[in-house]
Design a protein around this motif. Sequence first.
Motif, PDB file in Angstrom:
ATOM      1  N   TYR B  80       1.071  -1.185  -0.214  1.00 33.11           N
ATOM      2  CA  TYR B  80      -0.194   0.043   0.162  1.00 33.11           C
ATOM      3  C   TYR B  80       0.808   1.309  -0.035  1.00 33.11           C
ATOM      4  O   TYR B  80       0.097   2.487  -0.709  1.00 33.11           O
ATOM      5  CB  TYR B  80      -0.586   0.258   0.674  1.00 33.11           C
ATOM      6  CG  TYR B  80      -2.036  -0.841   1.169  1.00 33.11           C
ATOM      7  CD1 TYR B  80      -2.769  -0.871  -0.115  1.00 33.11           C
ATOM      8  CD2 TYR B  80      -2.269  -1.706   1.686  1.00 33.11           C
ATOM      9  CE1 TYR B  80      -4.103  -2.059  -0.629  1.00 33.11           C
ATOM     10  CE2 TYR B  80      -3.101  -2.826   1.449  1.00 33.11           C
ATOM     11  CZ  TYR B  80      -3.780  -3.122   0.818  1.00 33.11           C
ATOM     12  OH  TYR B  80      -4.749  -4.139   0.509  1.00 33.11           O
TER      13      TYR B  80
ATOM     14  N   HIS D  12     -13.568  -3.004  -1.820  1.00 31.70           N
ATOM     15  CA  HIS D  12     -14.091  -1.689  -1.893  1.00 31.70           C
ATOM     16  C   HIS D  12     -12.583  -1.344  -2.431  1.00 31.70           C
ATOM     17  O   HIS D  12     -12.036  -0.727  -2.852  1.00 31.70           O
ATOM     18  CB  HIS D  12     -13.670  -1.100  -0.516  1.00 31.70           C
ATOM     19  CG  HIS D  12     -12.498  -1.258   0.445  1.00 31.70           C
ATOM     20  ND1 HIS D  12     -12.592  -1.625   1.945  1.00 31.70           N
ATOM     21  CD2 HIS D  12     -11.404  -1.935   0.475  1.00 31.70           C
ATOM     22  CE1 HIS D  12     -11.083  -1.791   2.758  1.00 31.70           C
ATOM     23  NE2 HIS D  12     -10.144  -2.164   1.143  1.00 31.70           N
ATOM     24  N   ASN D  57     -10.429  -0.381   6.279  1.00 31.68           N
ATOM     25  CA  ASN D  57      -8.520  -0.251   7.095  1.00 31.68           C
ATOM     26  C   ASN D  57      -8.624   0.981   5.969  1.00 31.68           C
ATOM     27  O   ASN D  57      -9.123   1.803   4.850  1.00 31.68           O
ATOM     28  CB  ASN D  57      -8.520  -1.366   5.952  1.00 31.68           C
ATOM     29  CG  ASN D  57      -8.197  -1.900   5.105  1.00 31.68           C
ATOM     30  OD1 ASN D  57      -9.212  -2.052   4.154  1.00 31.68           O
ATOM     31  ND2 ASN D  57      -7.217  -1.727   3.823  1.00 31.68           N
ATOM     32  N   HIS D  59      -5.265   2.683   3.327  1.00 29.38           N
ATOM     33  CA  HIS D  59      -4.591   1.726   3.388  1.00 29.38           C
ATOM     34  C   HIS D  59      -2.788   2.882   3.389  1.00 29.38           C
ATOM     35  O   HIS D  59      -2.667   3.329   1.733  1.00 29.38           O
ATOM     36  CB  HIS D  59      -4.816   1.170   1.627  1.00 29.38           C
ATOM     37  CG  HIS D  59      -5.825   0.407   1.612  1.00 29.38           C
ATOM     38  ND1 HIS D  59      -7.292   0.974   1.678  1.00 29.38           N
ATOM     39  CD2 HIS D  59      -6.573  -0.650   1.527  1.00 29.38           C
ATOM     40  CE1 HIS D  59      -8.230   0.552   1.881  1.00 29.38           C
ATOM     41  NE2 HIS D  59      -7.691  -0.932   1.194  1.00 29.38           N
ATOM     42  N   HIS D 125      -9.628   5.340  -0.639  1.00 31.34           N
ATOM     43  CA  HIS D 125     -10.919   4.241  -1.195  1.00 31.34           C
ATOM     44  C   HIS D 125     -11.377   3.413  -0.171  1.00 31.34           C
ATOM     45  O   HIS D 125     -12.536   2.472  -0.445  1.00 31.34           O
ATOM     46  CB  HIS D 125     -10.726   3.679  -2.463  1.00 31.34           C
ATOM     47  CG  HIS D 125      -9.388   2.834  -2.171  1.00 31.34           C
ATOM     48  ND1 HIS D 125      -7.774   2.703  -2.044  1.00 31.34           N
ATOM     49  CD2 HIS D 125      -9.533   1.532  -1.842  1.00 31.34           C
ATOM     50  CE1 HIS D 125      -7.602   2.100  -1.205  1.00 31.34           C
ATOM     51  NE2 HIS D 125      -8.280   0.871  -1.717  1.00 31.34           N
ATOM     52  N   GLU D 244      -8.600  -9.072   4.302  1.00 32.05           N
ATOM     53  CA  GLU D 244      -9.160  -7.132   4.991  1.00 32.05           C
ATOM     54  C   GLU D 244     -10.706  -7.826   5.417  1.00 32.05           C
ATOM     55  O   GLU D 244     -11.384  -7.644   5.462  1.00 32.05           O
ATOM     56  CB  GLU D 244      -9.872  -6.600   3.857  1.00 32.05           C
ATOM     57  CG  GLU D 244      -8.302  -5.821   2.846  1.00 32.05           C
ATOM     58  CD  GLU D 244      -8.464  -4.950   1.885  1.00 32.05           C
ATOM     59  OE1 GLU D 244      -8.068  -3.716   2.200  1.00 32.05           O
ATOM     60  OE2 GLU D 244      -9.417  -5.159   1.172  1.00 32.05           O
TER      61      GLU D 244
HETATM   62 FE   LIG Z   1      -8.833  -2.355   0.670  1.00 33.80          FE
END
Ligand SMILES: [Fe+3]
Lengths: 136, 136, 287, 287
Positions: B80, D12, D57, D59, D125, D244
């Motif tokens: 990420y 998502h 969550n 990111h 997002h 997730e």
């Molecule tokens: Fe995610």
Amino acid sequence: MPLHKPYKDIPGTTIFDAEQSRLGYWLNQFCMSLMSAENRARFKADERAYLDEWAMTEDQKQAVIARDLNRCLALGGNIYFLAKIGATDGKSFQQMAGSMTGLSEEQYRQMMLAGGRPAEGNRSLADWENRKKETL
Amino acid sequence: MPLHKPYKDIPGTTIFDAEQSRLGYWLNQFCMSLMSAENRARFKADERAYLDEWAMTEDQKQAVIARDLNRCLALGGNIYFLAKIGATDGKSFQQMAGSMTGLSEEQYRQMMLAGGRPAEGNRSLADWENRKKETL
Amino acid sequence: MARITAAAFTSHVPAIGAAMDLGKTQEAYWQPVFAGYEASRQWLREQKPDVVFLVYNDHANAFSLDLIPTFAIGTAADYPIADEGWGPRPVPPVKGHPELAAHIAQSVIQEDFDLTIVNRMPVDHGLTVPLSLMCGERPADDFRWPFAVIPFAVNVVQYPVPSGRRCFELGKAIRRAIESFDEDLNVQIWGTGGMSHQLQGPRAGLINREWDNAFLDRLIADPAGLAAMPHIDYVREAGSEGIELVMWLIARGAMADIAGGPAPRVKHRFYHVPASNTAVGHLILED
Amino acid sequence: MARITAAAFTSHVPAIGAAMDLGKTQEAYWQPVFAGYEASRQWLREQKPDVVFLVYNDHANAFSLDLIPTFAIGTAADYPIADEGWGPRPVPPVKGHPELAAHIAQSVIQEDFDLTIVNRMPVDHGLTVPLSLMCGERPADDFRWPFAVIPFAVNVVQYPVPSGRRCFELGKAIRRAIESFDEDLNVQIWGTGGMSHQLQGPRAGLINREWDNAFLDRLIADPAGLAAMPHIDYVREAGSEGIELVMWLIARGAMADIAGGPAPRVKHRFYHVPASNTAVGHLILED
Ligand SMILES: [Fe+3]
Ligand SMILES: [Fe+3]
């Protein structure tokens, strides 16, 4: 059912809960800004101008300018944040705490030397009510 | 007794645990800085100079410059965080993910359209060992 | 294998740090406070811990109202000294123990404690005053703390703060985590804050000597019972900032007797009023 | 009294947000994805929730490695849209519900969930894509979301992440908290993230249709059993980012049947592969 807040029964005390925290958000964030020497200098140079940079209520700004810590507490201030105003003024934590009690600095210092404010008679709103009645 | 890390048995996968996080701290913090348009522009203007502002290892800097995401993962990067390098390059998440698989962009896209990489044969290190043997 | 060899408990009054920093420790006001820590300094020099797991609370220095973690564990390699408004204290920066800290974090999160992991955090008087009290002034030619520190910050500023029972249970989990760390380390756990004090409002200056000493008695002999005490009792009896004492239960919960071992030995006990607005309490328990 | 009327679950995927923002929803690749949410948009318009408690969550957008909360609850009045590297999504800023959020925080912390309270947080997002999917494009003349949102961010980025069982228990506590709020509010709880996907390494692109659908089946009919599944199963079967899905258990744990009420009604169920690297799963359960 609203949350149970038994601490509302403690006299002369403002517990900093979520409600107070919401009320005092910008007041406390302003205080936090005084952690840098540069901001302390800017605040001291023009308190009003510095305060106007923050989304505080007029009441909160007035309470800060007046160094009325009890009023600051009522308006959502937390003592550890507010302490940074005192630090900026060069005050000790004892001077700050004393300023909220109605005692003079010397009286407060003496009270602490003599063992502090007793718990006896200071546990509940009823304790303080009773004292008031006795004094009348 | 060291902590149990059953996820070490998953092939082609680097789980971002505390150990990886320690390793990749500055690499990931560098990536995080690419969240502002200004920093993205500075990075693009001179990658090496921008990277040299961060306490990253030379290996990490080289892996970033080479856009070698697998190497970045091995050196403590987290996907990420690393995604912000791809974003700076105008790449999609699919292009980034595909670049780590050894497939071409089109091959990866086709694999996904066909239902993705199956779990069958990709569950454990043993699965991949067996596949290698079969291929030989 | 890492092992917890002792727990220490102490108030962390900022004025104590100021007294040391300003060279006032021999003044009549302060001398009795520091006298109470002389034995502790000697003891600590002999104990030579490798790591101190230091439970404290941040006082609006590392954490503003933007973000308030209930429990935050420091996994960084070092921690700068906070400027709380008077300028940073002239004490050494704090060295962490990233490996052990990360191991503890990983272990207790898997035991359902929802920690926040922190890698950048200035540390305030809540952490540095106990270090100063226990280690003494640091000489200019060896200006560092003699052991690594894992800062563990507990929210006791904005209500609700964690319950005594939660803190006690967390202590147990921390013990299990430390004892499962592979490296041979001598670890102490310290609980700081308290004792009775109130810094705010017309009731400021509250001190409850009797209650404080009963707290110390129960901390030694009946910690599980003590952990059941509700917040309101702390506030009513020990002042609004007396609530900091819940943090002592984390350190106490990490001791051997709670895990079925023998009772700890009381190595030192000290109590004094006042230091600024606060009662000073101090206890050393050896496992 | 506030009440939870429904739970919604959805992936998502960031590319879904990009498809909407770039006007690609009618393209052959995307059309089947959005078709799966048409009924949901109609349903949501009819339901008119006042507040959505949105479990997601972050990111690496609100939280860097400086500070990683296991559970973070947003108690702010509003939340800006994060710039994840591509520039912020052109969607309305998110309005919070500070009173209910603070009430929930206070309640569940007192039930031994060690939340981090957050008052300043950009949302990424993980939160905005579910809003876009469920609400549709926001018209220029009413560029706001039609309800308040309480963002609830779960760490699933750095291991260890909270266990499925912990998430499920937290959901139960959140239900009790919401139901003890005095104001009359229609509250939905959403669980987001998943389904199977892996974004990293040579194994990227993993999809497990069979496992995903078994997950949906068990989420409906056997949530307590599902909550016992260890992390390694998620990673092995559903890819490293499939983890997730533990977040869905928070929303599921907050439903009436878990508190002894009747089983929820399945209002909608949808599954599609692929959206970018990910399997899209979606479920609406009404209480
Ligand atoms: Fe995610
Ligand atoms: Fe303190």
